[in-house]
Design a protein around this motif. Sequence first.
Motif, PDB file in Angstrom:
ATOM      1  N   PRO A  69     -41.435  56.569  32.396  1.00 18.29           N
ATOM      2  CA  PRO A  69     -40.461  56.849  33.451  1.00 18.29           C
ATOM      3  C   PRO A  69     -41.156  57.198  34.769  1.00 18.29           C
ATOM      4  CG  PRO A  69     -40.739  58.785  32.097  1.00 18.29           C
ATOM      5  CD  PRO A  69     -41.624  57.717  31.479  1.00 18.29           C
ATOM      6  N   LEU A  70     -40.425  57.032  35.846  1.00 14.07           N
ATOM      7  CA  LEU A  70     -40.843  57.493  37.170  1.00 14.07           C
ATOM      8  C   LEU A  70     -40.039  58.753  37.463  1.00 14.07           C
ATOM      9  CD1 LEU A  70     -42.336  56.713  39.923  1.00 14.07           C
ATOM     10  CD2 LEU A  70     -40.108  55.797  40.603  1.00 14.07           C
ATOM     11  N   TRP A  71     -40.726  59.861  37.816  1.00 18.79           N
ATOM     12  CA  TRP A  71     -39.988  61.102  37.990  1.00 18.79           C
ATOM     13  C   TRP A  71     -40.737  62.075  38.893  1.00 18.79           C
ATOM     14  CZ3 TRP A  71     -41.939  65.853  36.057  1.00 18.79           C
ATOM     15  CH2 TRP A  71     -43.044  65.743  35.216  1.00 18.79           C
ATOM     16  N   SER A  72     -39.982  63.035  39.402  1.00 17.92           N
ATOM     17  CA  SER A  72     -40.569  64.089  40.205  1.00 17.92           C
ATOM     18  C   SER A  72     -39.642  65.288  40.223  1.00 17.92           C
ATOM     19  CB  SER A  72     -40.819  63.614  41.640  1.00 17.92           C
ATOM     20  OG  SER A  72     -41.494  64.628  42.378  1.00 17.92           O
ATOM     21  N   GLU A  73     -40.220  66.453  40.504  1.00 21.97           N
ATOM     22  CA  GLU A  73     -39.465  67.687  40.712  1.00 21.97           C
ATOM     23  C   GLU A  73     -39.996  68.362  41.977  1.00 21.97           C
ATOM     24  OE1 GLU A  73     -38.547  68.915  36.059  1.00 21.97           O
ATOM     25  OE2 GLU A  73     -40.193  69.888  37.152  1.00 21.97           O
ATOM     26  N   ASN A  74     -39.083  68.986  42.709  1.00 19.15           N
ATOM     27  CA  ASN A  74     -39.478  69.739  43.917  1.00 19.15           C
ATOM     28  C   ASN A  74     -40.257  68.879  44.902  1.00 19.15           C
ATOM     29  OD1 ASN A  74     -38.314  72.216  42.998  1.00 19.15           O
ATOM     30  ND2 ASN A  74     -40.087  72.479  41.641  1.00 19.15           N
ATOM     31  N   GLY A  95     -37.296  69.907  47.621  1.00 19.16           N
ATOM     32  CA  GLY A  95     -36.646  70.256  46.366  1.00 19.16           C
ATOM     33  C   GLY A  95     -35.991  69.088  45.668  1.00 19.16           C
ATOM     34  N   LEU A  96     -36.476  67.874  45.935  1.00 19.51           N
ATOM     35  CA  LEU A  96     -35.845  66.674  45.378  1.00 19.51           C
ATOM     36  C   LEU A  96     -36.322  66.452  43.942  1.00 19.51           C
ATOM     37  CD1 LEU A  96     -33.915  64.597  46.679  1.00 19.51           C
ATOM     38  CD2 LEU A  96     -35.897  63.110  46.987  1.00 19.51           C
ATOM     39  N   ALA A  97     -35.383  66.173  43.052  1.00 22.62           N
ATOM     40  CA  ALA A  97     -35.713  65.911  41.647  1.00 22.62           C
ATOM     41  C   ALA A  97     -34.997  64.646  41.185  1.00 22.62           C
ATOM     42  CB  ALA A  97     -35.306  67.087  40.767  1.00 22.62           C
ATOM     43  N   PHE A  98     -35.688  63.819  40.420  1.00 20.09           N
ATOM     44  CA  PHE A  98     -35.097  62.601  39.870  1.00 20.09           C
ATOM     45  C   PHE A  98     -35.922  62.154  38.674  1.00 20.09           C
ATOM     46  CE2 PHE A  98     -38.273  61.302  42.903  1.00 20.09           C
ATOM     47  CZ  PHE A  98     -38.975  60.341  42.208  1.00 20.09           C
ATOM     48  N   ALA A 106     -43.783  54.395  46.706  1.00 17.97           N
ATOM     49  CA  ALA A 106     -44.723  53.273  46.721  1.00 17.97           C
ATOM     50  C   ALA A 106     -46.164  53.744  46.841  1.00 17.97           C
ATOM     51  CB  ALA A 106     -44.389  52.334  47.876  1.00 17.97           C
ATOM     52  N   GLY A 107     -46.361  55.027  47.121  1.00 18.76           N
ATOM     53  CA  GLY A 107     -47.708  55.550  47.302  1.00 18.76           C
ATOM     54  C   GLY A 107     -48.284  55.264  48.673  1.00 18.76           C
ATOM     55  N   LEU A 108     -47.421  54.881  49.629  1.00 17.16           N
ATOM     56  CA  LEU A 108     -47.892  54.567  50.978  1.00 17.16           C
ATOM     57  C   LEU A 108     -48.160  55.826  51.787  1.00 17.16           C
ATOM     58  CD1 LEU A 108     -45.460  51.617  51.796  1.00 17.16           C
ATOM     59  CD2 LEU A 108     -47.829  51.485  50.981  1.00 17.16           C
ATOM     60  N   VAL A 109     -47.451  56.898  51.482  1.00 19.76           N
ATOM     61  CA  VAL A 109     -47.689  58.205  52.117  1.00 19.76           C
ATOM     62  C   VAL A 109     -47.667  59.262  51.021  1.00 19.76           C
ATOM     63  CG1 VAL A 109     -46.721  57.561  54.368  1.00 19.76           C
ATOM     64  CG2 VAL A 109     -45.214  58.487  52.601  1.00 19.76           C
ATOM     65  N   GLN A 110     -48.218  60.418  51.318  1.00 17.61           N
ATOM     66  CA  GLN A 110     -48.300  61.492  50.337  1.00 17.61           C
ATOM     67  C   GLN A 110     -47.185  62.516  50.561  1.00 17.61           C
ATOM     68  OE1 GLN A 110     -50.538  61.499  47.721  1.00 17.61           O
ATOM     69  NE2 GLN A 110     -50.832  59.444  48.559  1.00 17.61           N
ATOM     70  N   PRO A 111     -46.636  63.084  49.499  1.00 13.57           N
ATOM     71  CA  PRO A 111     -45.594  64.099  49.662  1.00 13.57           C
ATOM     72  C   PRO A 111     -46.132  65.380  50.277  1.00 13.57           C
ATOM     73  CG  PRO A 111     -46.207  63.882  47.346  1.00 13.57           C
ATOM     74  CD  PRO A 111     -46.920  62.799  48.085  1.00 13.57           C
ATOM     75  N   ALA A 112     -45.244  66.090  50.999  1.00 13.96           N
ATOM     76  CA  ALA A 112     -45.614  67.398  51.538  1.00 13.96           C
ATOM     77  C   ALA A 112     -45.678  68.437  50.435  1.00 13.96           C
ATOM     78  CB  ALA A 112     -44.604  67.822  52.610  1.00 13.96           C
ATOM     79  N   ALA A 113     -44.930  68.225  49.365  1.00 14.25           N
ATOM     80  CA  ALA A 113     -44.955  69.099  48.183  1.00 14.25           C
ATOM     81  C   ALA A 113     -44.457  68.294  47.004  1.00 14.25           C
ATOM     82  CB  ALA A 113     -44.087  70.342  48.399  1.00 14.25           C
ATOM     83  N   GLY A 114     -44.848  68.726  45.816  1.00 16.43           N
ATOM     84  CA  GLY A 114     -44.427  68.027  44.607  1.00 16.43           C
ATOM     85  C   GLY A 114     -45.344  66.865  44.265  1.00 16.43           C
ATOM     86  N   VAL A 115     -45.166  66.343  43.079  1.00 17.06           N
ATOM     87  CA  VAL A 115     -45.972  65.233  42.569  1.00 17.06           C
ATOM     88  C   VAL A 115     -45.031  64.158  42.045  1.00 17.06           C
ATOM     89  CG1 VAL A 115     -47.654  64.533  40.815  1.00 17.06           C
ATOM     90  CG2 VAL A 115     -47.893  66.741  41.961  1.00 17.06           C
ATOM     91  N   ILE A 116     -45.348  62.919  42.328  1.00 17.44           N
ATOM     92  CA  ILE A 116     -44.595  61.788  41.770  1.00 17.44           C
ATOM     93  C   ILE A 116     -45.346  61.294  40.542  1.00 17.44           C
ATOM     94  CG2 ILE A 116     -43.705  59.473  42.187  1.00 17.44           C
ATOM     95  CD1 ILE A 116     -43.753  60.235  45.216  1.00 17.44           C
ATOM     96  N   HIS A 117     -44.654  61.251  39.426  1.00 10.12           N
ATOM     97  CA  HIS A 117     -45.269  60.916  38.143  1.00 10.12           C
ATOM     98  C   HIS A 117     -44.838  59.529  37.665  1.00 10.12           C
ATOM     99  CE1 HIS A 117     -46.615  65.081  37.291  1.00 10.12           C
ATOM    100  NE2 HIS A 117     -45.495  65.435  37.899  1.00 10.12           N
TER     101      HIS A 117
END
Length: 214
Positions: A7-12, A25-28, A54-65
């Motif tokens: 799955p593709l997912w993230s929290e915060n 605070g985005l979660a999906f 897409a990995g074109l920019v980095q999040p200010a917080a949180g990790v995309i898995h």
Amino acid sequence: MNALSQPLWSENLACRRGGRKIFEGLAFRVAPGEALIVTGPNGAGKSSLLRLLAGLVQPAAGVIHWGEADIADDPVEHRARTAYLGHLDAIKPRATVQDHLTLATVLAGTDAATVPEVAARVGLGHLLARPGRLLSAGQRRRVALGRLLLAEARLWLLDEPTNALDADGQALLVDLLKQHLAGGGLIVASTHQSLALPAQALALASAVSPRAAE
């Protein structure tokens, strides 16, 4: 877990642009065979979210898995499983439909022999020799859809995919999306238009001026 069933997912998850907060605070969570439709007003961060995924920019917080891995740990692998369709169709005026679609296979490392079949699927089989300068806006968008198919990617990131498509083109788009999901693909799409597609919904609220461009 098999890499194809991740799955593709993230929290915060948070995003900043130009020093300003876009969302936080985005979660999906999107599993294989699922779609996530992202809605919201201009400036809410729909396009920014897709660029993060897409990995074109980095999040200010949180990790995309992807599964348990951070997509930033192996950006090359993440690009290989991702196809991004943005606002612009990137059509060269002198290059033919055949040229554009063949280049897509070269960039993705897929089989160029499938170009005629894919062109026919997106309604361009009779236009392979037509140069980009003679394509209508809808035909240019169909070229972009052909590139999407030729990438053979697991994850489709779509920014306003119905742009310039007439009713027949939109029906084609929905069919392609359903086929991708049926094959275990994942879709995240931002749109102002309704898509006749079973999907999760993620609504973003505007955190910046409504006039800010996405």
